[in-house]
Design a protein around this motif. Structure first.
Motif, PDB file in Angstrom:
ATOM      1  N   VAL A  42       0.844  -1.204   0.000  1.00 58.74           N
ATOM      2  CA  VAL A  42       0.000   0.000   0.000  1.00 58.74           C
ATOM      3  C   VAL A  42       0.879   1.254   0.000  1.00 58.74           C
ATOM      4  O   VAL A  42       0.627   2.196  -0.767  1.00 58.74           O
ATOM      5  CB  VAL A  42      -0.975  -0.006   1.199  1.00 58.74           C
ATOM      6  CG1 VAL A  42      -1.621   1.354   1.384  1.00 58.74           C
ATOM      7  CG2 VAL A  42      -2.035  -1.078   1.005  1.00 58.74           C
ATOM      8  N   VAL A  74       1.001   4.119  -2.960  1.00 60.75           N
ATOM      9  CA  VAL A  74       0.735   5.535  -2.682  1.00 60.75           C
ATOM     10  C   VAL A  74       1.908   6.394  -3.147  1.00 60.75           C
ATOM     11  O   VAL A  74       1.716   7.408  -3.834  1.00 60.75           O
ATOM     12  CB  VAL A  74       0.439   5.767  -1.183  1.00 60.75           C
ATOM     13  CG1 VAL A  74       0.404   7.249  -0.856  1.00 60.75           C
ATOM     14  CG2 VAL A  74      -0.868   5.104  -0.787  1.00 60.75           C
ATOM     15  N   GLY A 111       1.951   6.426  -6.870  1.00 55.12           N
ATOM     16  CA  GLY A 111       0.828   7.210  -7.378  1.00 55.12           C
ATOM     17  C   GLY A 111       1.061   8.705  -7.278  1.00 55.12           C
ATOM     18  O   GLY A 111       0.596   9.474  -8.116  1.00 55.12           O
ATOM     19  N   VAL A 112       1.797   9.121  -6.256  1.00 52.48           N
ATOM     20  CA  VAL A 112       2.094  10.542  -6.079  1.00 52.48           C
ATOM     21  C   VAL A 112       3.250  10.978  -6.980  1.00 52.48           C
ATOM     22  O   VAL A 112       3.220  12.066  -7.555  1.00 52.48           O
ATOM     23  CB  VAL A 112       2.413  10.853  -4.597  1.00 52.48           C
ATOM     24  CG1 VAL A 112       2.966  12.241  -4.420  1.00 52.48           C
ATOM     25  CG2 VAL A 112       1.165  10.646  -3.748  1.00 52.48           C
ATOM     26  N   TRP A 166      -1.825   8.448 -10.964  1.00 56.34           N
ATOM     27  CA  TRP A 166      -2.864   8.607  -9.945  1.00 56.34           C
ATOM     28  C   TRP A 166      -3.815   7.416  -9.912  1.00 56.34           C
ATOM     29  O   TRP A 166      -4.528   7.212  -8.928  1.00 56.34           O
ATOM     30  CB  TRP A 166      -3.623   9.910 -10.145  1.00 56.34           C
ATOM     31  CG  TRP A 166      -4.192  10.095 -11.520  1.00 56.34           C
ATOM     32  CD1 TRP A 166      -3.600  10.752 -12.557  1.00 56.34           C
ATOM     33  CD2 TRP A 166      -5.433   9.611 -12.014  1.00 56.34           C
ATOM     34  NE1 TRP A 166      -4.404  10.699 -13.673  1.00 56.34           N
ATOM     35  CE2 TRP A 166      -5.545   9.997 -13.360  1.00 56.34           C
ATOM     36  CE3 TRP A 166      -6.472   8.874 -11.448  1.00 56.34           C
ATOM     37  CZ2 TRP A 166      -6.644   9.694 -14.147  1.00 56.34           C
ATOM     38  CZ3 TRP A 166      -7.577   8.568 -12.235  1.00 56.34           C
ATOM     39  CH2 TRP A 166      -7.651   8.972 -13.569  1.00 56.34           C
ATOM     40  N   LEU A 218      -3.407   5.396  -6.920  1.00 60.30           N
ATOM     41  CA  LEU A 218      -4.102   5.900  -5.736  1.00 60.30           C
ATOM     42  C   LEU A 218      -5.554   5.421  -5.721  1.00 60.30           C
ATOM     43  O   LEU A 218      -6.112   5.161  -4.662  1.00 60.30           O
ATOM     44  CB  LEU A 218      -4.043   7.423  -5.691  1.00 60.30           C
ATOM     45  CG  LEU A 218      -2.646   8.018  -5.567  1.00 60.30           C
ATOM     46  CD1 LEU A 218      -2.705   9.532  -5.709  1.00 60.30           C
ATOM     47  CD2 LEU A 218      -2.002   7.614  -4.269  1.00 60.30           C
ATOM     48  N   VAL A 240      -5.543   1.944  -4.344  1.00 61.99           N
ATOM     49  CA  VAL A 240      -5.403   1.973  -2.880  1.00 61.99           C
ATOM     50  C   VAL A 240      -6.722   2.393  -2.224  1.00 61.99           C
ATOM     51  O   VAL A 240      -7.155   1.775  -1.249  1.00 61.99           O
ATOM     52  CB  VAL A 240      -4.252   2.913  -2.447  1.00 61.99           C
ATOM     53  CG1 VAL A 240      -4.233   3.096  -0.942  1.00 61.99           C
ATOM     54  CG2 VAL A 240      -2.922   2.365  -2.936  1.00 61.99           C
ATOM     55  N   MET A 292      -7.349   9.413   0.992  1.00 57.65           N
ATOM     56  CA  MET A 292      -6.858   8.799  -0.246  1.00 57.65           C
ATOM     57  C   MET A 292      -7.624   9.330  -1.452  1.00 57.65           C
ATOM     58  O   MET A 292      -7.033   9.583  -2.505  1.00 57.65           O
ATOM     59  CB  MET A 292      -6.979   7.270  -0.173  1.00 57.65           C
ATOM     60  CG  MET A 292      -5.992   6.614   0.752  1.00 57.65           C
ATOM     61  SD  MET A 292      -4.272   7.093   0.469  1.00 57.65           S
ATOM     62  CE  MET A 292      -4.084   6.784  -1.247  1.00 57.65           C
ATOM     63  N   LEU A 324      -6.393  12.835  -2.146  1.00 56.19           N
ATOM     64  CA  LEU A 324      -5.077  12.770  -2.795  1.00 56.19           C
ATOM     65  C   LEU A 324      -5.230  12.346  -4.258  1.00 56.19           C
ATOM     66  O   LEU A 324      -4.591  12.912  -5.147  1.00 56.19           O
ATOM     67  CB  LEU A 324      -4.176  11.796  -2.032  1.00 56.19           C
ATOM     68  CG  LEU A 324      -2.725  11.717  -2.428  1.00 56.19           C
ATOM     69  CD1 LEU A 324      -2.051  13.087  -2.332  1.00 56.19           C
ATOM     70  CD2 LEU A 324      -1.998  10.717  -1.552  1.00 56.19           C
ATOM     71  N   LEU A 325      -6.082  11.374  -4.502  1.00 54.24           N
ATOM     72  CA  LEU A 325      -6.358  10.919  -5.864  1.00 54.24           C
ATOM     73  C   LEU A 325      -6.882  12.062  -6.720  1.00 54.24           C
ATOM     74  O   LEU A 325      -6.405  12.278  -7.839  1.00 54.24           O
ATOM     75  CB  LEU A 325      -7.381   9.773  -5.824  1.00 54.24           C
ATOM     76  CG  LEU A 325      -8.096   9.420  -7.123  1.00 54.24           C
ATOM     77  CD1 LEU A 325      -7.144   8.748  -8.078  1.00 54.24           C
ATOM     78  CD2 LEU A 325      -9.280   8.527  -6.844  1.00 54.24           C
TER      79      LEU A 325
END
Length: 94
Positions: A31, A35, A38-39, A46, A49, A52, A82, A85-86
């Motif tokens: 995980v 993350v 994805g960032v 993305w 994310l 996740v 999450m 953030l996505l």
């Protein structure tokens, strides 16, 4: 006749069984890696994310009946974080 909840738990059982056989640190590291990737990855990084967020929402849905009110709120906050953030990665400003 089984309920929707029982069906959801029955369908999830093979995946949960496999996850429970792994050392506890492995899913956590996966995980975290998703993350971070994805960032840091350029679009469409993305999407990781999103994976996740879906995974955490799935685990939350499975655990929901057994959680206290505070535990539910904390886990909802993590899923919401999450998703936020996505969205910031998928739709950057400027």
């Amino acid at each position: 006749m089984s309920s929707l909840r029982e069906s959801f738990e029955r369908v999830s059982l093979p995946a949960i069984t496999r996850l429970s056989e792994l050392p506890r640190v492995i899913p956590f590291l996966v995980v975290i890696a998703l993350v971070v990737a994805g960032v840091l990855l350029p679009p469409p990084g993305w999407l990781l994310l999103g994976v996740v967020a879906l995974l955490l929402a799935w685990i939350l849905a499975l655990a929901w009946p057994r959680l206290s009110r505070v535990e539910k709120l904390m886990r909802i906050a993590v899923v919401a974080l999450m998703v936020a953030l996505l969205l910031t990665q998928a739709f950057p400003r400027g």
